[in-house]
Design a protein around this motif. Sequence first.
Motif, mmCIF file in Angstrom:
data_model
loop_
_atom_site.group_PDB
_atom_site.id
_atom_site.type_symbol
_atom_site.label_atom_id
_atom_site.label_comp_id
_atom_site.label_asym_id
_atom_site.label_seq_id
_atom_site.Cartn_x
_atom_site.Cartn_y
_atom_site.Cartn_z
ATOM 1 N N ASP A 141 2.070 9.863 -10.378
ATOM 2 C CA ASP A 141 1.049 9.741 -11.410
ATOM 3 C C ASP A 141 0.074 10.887 -11.425
ATOM 4 O O ASP A 141 -0.167 11.595 -12.272
ATOM 5 C CB ASP A 141 0.319 8.457 -11.300
ATOM 6 N N ASN A 142 -0.618 10.958 -10.149
ATOM 7 C CA ASN A 142 -1.713 12.111 -10.070
ATOM 8 C C ASN A 142 -1.894 12.812 -8.813
ATOM 9 O O ASN A 142 -2.896 13.506 -8.582
ATOM 10 C CB ASN A 142 -3.108 11.131 -10.305
ATOM 11 N N GLY A 143 -0.631 13.018 -8.026
ATOM 12 C CA GLY A 143 -0.847 13.908 -6.921
ATOM 13 C C GLY A 143 -1.558 13.397 -5.829
ATOM 14 O O GLY A 143 -1.949 14.084 -4.907
ATOM 15 N N LEU A 144 -2.089 12.290 -5.820
ATOM 16 C CA LEU A 144 -2.966 11.555 -4.954
ATOM 17 C C LEU A 144 -4.506 11.801 -5.127
ATOM 18 O O LEU A 144 -5.277 11.796 -4.197
ATOM 19 C CB LEU A 144 -2.484 11.326 -3.438
ATOM 20 N N ILE A 145 -4.914 12.570 -5.846
ATOM 21 C CA ILE A 145 -6.252 12.820 -6.310
ATOM 22 C C ILE A 145 -6.648 12.344 -7.565
ATOM 23 O O ILE A 145 -6.000 12.729 -8.759
ATOM 24 C CB ILE A 145 -6.304 14.447 -6.264
ATOM 25 N N GLY A 146 -7.667 11.346 -7.776
ATOM 26 C CA GLY A 146 -7.897 10.876 -8.905
ATOM 27 C C GLY A 146 -9.482 10.040 -8.897
ATOM 28 O O GLY A 146 -10.280 10.440 -7.794
ATOM 29 N N SER A 159 0.853 -0.981 -0.071
ATOM 30 C CA SER A 159 0.157 -0.172 0.198
ATOM 31 C C SER A 159 0.929 1.249 0.080
ATOM 32 O O SER A 159 0.497 2.215 -0.752
ATOM 33 C CB SER A 159 -0.905 -0.201 1.154
ATOM 34 N N ALA A 160 2.102 1.320 0.797
ATOM 35 C CA ALA A 160 2.629 2.440 0.841
ATOM 36 C C ALA A 160 3.532 2.613 -0.632
ATOM 37 O O ALA A 160 3.445 3.873 -1.207
ATOM 38 C CB ALA A 160 3.871 2.233 1.907
ATOM 39 N N ARG A 161 3.951 1.722 -1.348
ATOM 40 C CA ARG A 161 4.445 1.904 -2.549
ATOM 41 C C ARG A 161 3.508 2.355 -3.547
ATOM 42 O O ARG A 161 3.684 2.905 -4.324
ATOM 43 C CB ARG A 161 5.065 0.288 -2.991
ATOM 44 N N GLU A 162 2.262 1.787 -3.244
ATOM 45 C CA GLU A 162 0.918 2.107 -4.454
ATOM 46 C C GLU A 162 1.048 3.687 -4.072
ATOM 47 O O GLU A 162 0.710 4.435 -4.964
ATOM 48 C CB GLU A 162 -0.130 1.458 -4.093
ATOM 49 N N VAL A 163 0.902 4.348 -2.945
ATOM 50 C CA VAL A 163 0.542 5.560 -2.480
ATOM 51 C C VAL A 163 1.555 6.301 -3.233
ATOM 52 O O VAL A 163 1.619 7.498 -4.026
ATOM 53 C CB VAL A 163 0.579 5.796 -1.224
ATOM 54 N N GLU A 164 2.770 5.750 -3.042
ATOM 55 C CA GLU A 164 4.221 6.558 -3.570
ATOM 56 C C GLU A 164 3.879 6.602 -5.217
ATOM 57 O O GLU A 164 4.245 7.525 -5.812
ATOM 58 C CB GLU A 164 5.443 5.977 -3.315
ATOM 59 N N ARG A 165 3.472 5.346 -5.785
ATOM 60 C CA ARG A 165 3.572 5.425 -7.272
ATOM 61 C C ARG A 165 2.165 6.371 -7.802
ATOM 62 O O ARG A 165 2.460 7.128 -8.716
ATOM 63 C CB ARG A 165 3.017 4.046 -7.660
ATOM 64 N N ARG A 166 1.203 6.579 -6.959
ATOM 65 C CA ARG A 166 0.039 7.273 -7.370
ATOM 66 C C ARG A 166 0.316 8.740 -7.069
ATOM 67 O O ARG A 166 -0.046 9.598 -7.954
ATOM 68 C CB ARG A 166 -1.096 6.763 -6.588
#
Length: 121
Positions: free
Chosen positions: A50-55, A40-47
């Motif tokens: 990608d989109n600044g965590l707003i999507g 989950s931590a890696r996914e948050v960093e990737r996102r």
Amino acid sequence: MGDPVSLRPVDETQLGDLVRLLWDPSAPGEFEWFGFRMPSAREVERRWHDNGLIGEGSSFLAVILQDGSCAGWVTWHPIGLFGNFEIGIALFPEYRGRGIGTEAQRQLVEYLFDTTTVHRL
């Protein structure tokens, strides 16, 4: 009344601290630890890249105090297909019990009703 609070997009300087809420047992506190969530931590960093965590899926905003410190994050994601969102918050233990979370959630609700088609949280 608690400390003055604002919600802001997560910036790079806050990202490392905030993902600690997912992998460091001391970050969320004794009663908020749900186990090591490195994927989950890696996914948050990737996102974040990608989109600044707003999507379209889950989204995050940093909870920022007047002195510029980051107290944690608020999050929301759609539930079902009918304009409903689930909201959440994660604050670092040292920022709890001061009204910060209450004010951050109030601002998040106002933001979502003002900027989306959500009709239920």
